[in-house]
Design a protein around this motif. Structure first.
Motif, PDB file in Angstrom:
ATOM      1  N   ARG A 204       0.896  -1.372   0.036  1.00 43.09           N
ATOM      2  CA  ARG A 204       0.023  -0.031  -0.126  1.00 43.09           C
ATOM      3  C   ARG A 204       0.745   1.332  -0.239  1.00 43.09           C
ATOM      4  N   ARG A 207       2.016   3.266  -3.280  1.00 47.03           N
ATOM      5  CA  ARG A 207       1.144   4.124  -4.142  1.00 47.03           C
ATOM      6  C   ARG A 207       1.269   5.599  -3.729  1.00 47.03           C
ATOM      7  N   GLN A 211      -2.624  11.157  -4.077  1.00 44.49           N
ATOM      8  CA  GLN A 211      -3.934  10.774  -5.073  1.00 44.49           C
ATOM      9  C   GLN A 211      -4.868   9.935  -4.243  1.00 44.49           C
ATOM     10  N   SER A 212      -4.688   9.322  -2.939  1.00 43.33           N
ATOM     11  CA  SER A 212      -5.547   8.527  -2.621  1.00 43.33           C
ATOM     12  C   SER A 212      -5.410   8.468  -0.919  1.00 43.33           C
ATOM     13  N   VAL A 214      -4.627   6.204   1.948  1.00 37.91           N
ATOM     14  CA  VAL A 214      -4.010   4.790   1.964  1.00 37.91           C
ATOM     15  C   VAL A 214      -4.053   4.238   3.268  1.00 37.91           C
TER      16      VAL A 214
END
Length: 342
Positions: A204, A207, A211-212, A214
């Motif tokens: 994880r 990433r 943008q996310s 997590v």
């Protein structure tokens, strides 16, 4: 104290720089003098990142460079770029207390290397590998008065532990905490990449941080149990990194041992903030996280978010500046500890 305590910093990253800035802005400023910083990065970059910070703004003072020193408001701080504790002449620098902010050393054997290299006392800006690897783990306002002054390895726990332990302690003593689940919404950290990449064995964390949301692993439940052993086996936690630079929150769900109301919880928290205004705050205004950037409290209870589901299932939300609040608690613990041995 008439003579300032001589401090050093090992690891001049986010917390190391915040610690220096916090001291510069603190009423404790005259009690300490930072005499040395060990950081592998070059001096030009160290000076630049001291002067300018995207999160906390421009430094409120004069930052200059000597040949092998960082000069803050005319006071020189010796700078070394060693990669091991043994390479730094801690004794020759006259260091009374080293604040370990690199996070690279966690076991007692690793930390002992600093002591063997001439550091008299070490204050960790992280929990250490386990409770057994340090002489004491301290959350200021909860158990700092348990320090005896004979310790050589003290941990300041984590920013999340400093935020939630005062809240759980209050709730358990007043209502009883049968079970608790903690969800931390934590700002991005430098163990995450800006874009997807081969960055970490935790998939994880490969990433993009920006943008996310997590999900990541967390040791918060173990950290709570270390400070509040009476809650052992009753606390579980998870953490989600969110794409903001700073300020985090913890969403606490707990089952109380007695009936209560949102008004009971908020009254308890308001009273605690009045008793300990230096590290606990309370607000019922409609906040967003940015409101608490550069806030020195360990925790700010958001009374407007307190909820009940039935007579004993409660939800409490707290905010904390995961950098600035924690750096200020490092200062508080250093000051209290120093007072025991001076």
């Amino acid at each position: 104290m008439n003579t300032p305590l001589r401090l050093a910093i090992n690891g001049y990253g986010r917390i190391g720089r915040c610690f220096l800035r916090a001291l510069h802005e603190s009423p404790l400023k005259n009690r300490f003098r930072i005499v040395a910083i060990n950081e592998p990065a070059d001096l030009d970059t160290m000076a630049y990142l001291t002067r300018f910070d995207s999160t906390h703004g421009v430094f409120h003072g004069k930052v200059e460079q000597g040949e092998d020193s960082l000069v803050i408001d005319g006071q020189a701080i010796a700078v070394t770029h060693a990669s091991t504790p043994e390479e730094v002449p801690w004794q020759a620098l006259g260091v009374d207390l080293l604040v370990e902010c690199s996070g690279r050393y966690g076991t007692r054997d690793q930390l002992q290397r600093f002591l063997d290299a001439g550091v008299p006392r070490l204050l960790l800006s992280h929990p250490g590998a386990s409770a057994a690897d340090v002489d004491a783990t301290v959350v200021y306002g909860i158990n700092h008065e348990s320090l005896a002054g004979t310790e050589r390895l003290v941990s300041n726990a984590s920013c999340t532990t400093n935020a939630i332990v005062p809240v759980l302690d209050l709730l358990h003593r007043s209502f009883g905490v049968e079970q608790a689940f903690l969800t931390t919404l934590h700002s991005v950290m430098n163990d995450q990449p800006l874009i997807d990449g081969y960055h970490n064995s935790d998939l994880r964390r490969t990433r993009s941080a920006m943008q996310s949301f997590v999900p990541v692993s967390t040791g918060l439940a173990k950290g709570v149990e270390r400070l509040l052993p009476e809650l052992s086996g009753r606390v579980q936690a998870k953490a989600i990194r969110v794409p903001t630079l700073n300020v985090s929150a913890i969403d606490l769900m707990f089952q109380a041992g007695s009936d209560l109301s949102a008004e009971d919880i908020n009254a308890l928290m308001q009273a605690a903030a009045q008793r300990a205004p230096d590290f606990i705050a309370y607000s019922d205004q409609p906040h967003a996280s940015v409101d608490f950037n550069h806030d020195p409290h360990s925790v700010i209870i958001d009374g407007g978010q307190t909820r009940l589901c039935g007579p004993r299932m409660a939800n409490v939300m707290v905010w904390f500046d995961n950098e600035w609040g924690f750096a200020n608690r490092l200062l508080d613990v250093a000051d209290y500890w120093a007072g025991l041995v001076r």
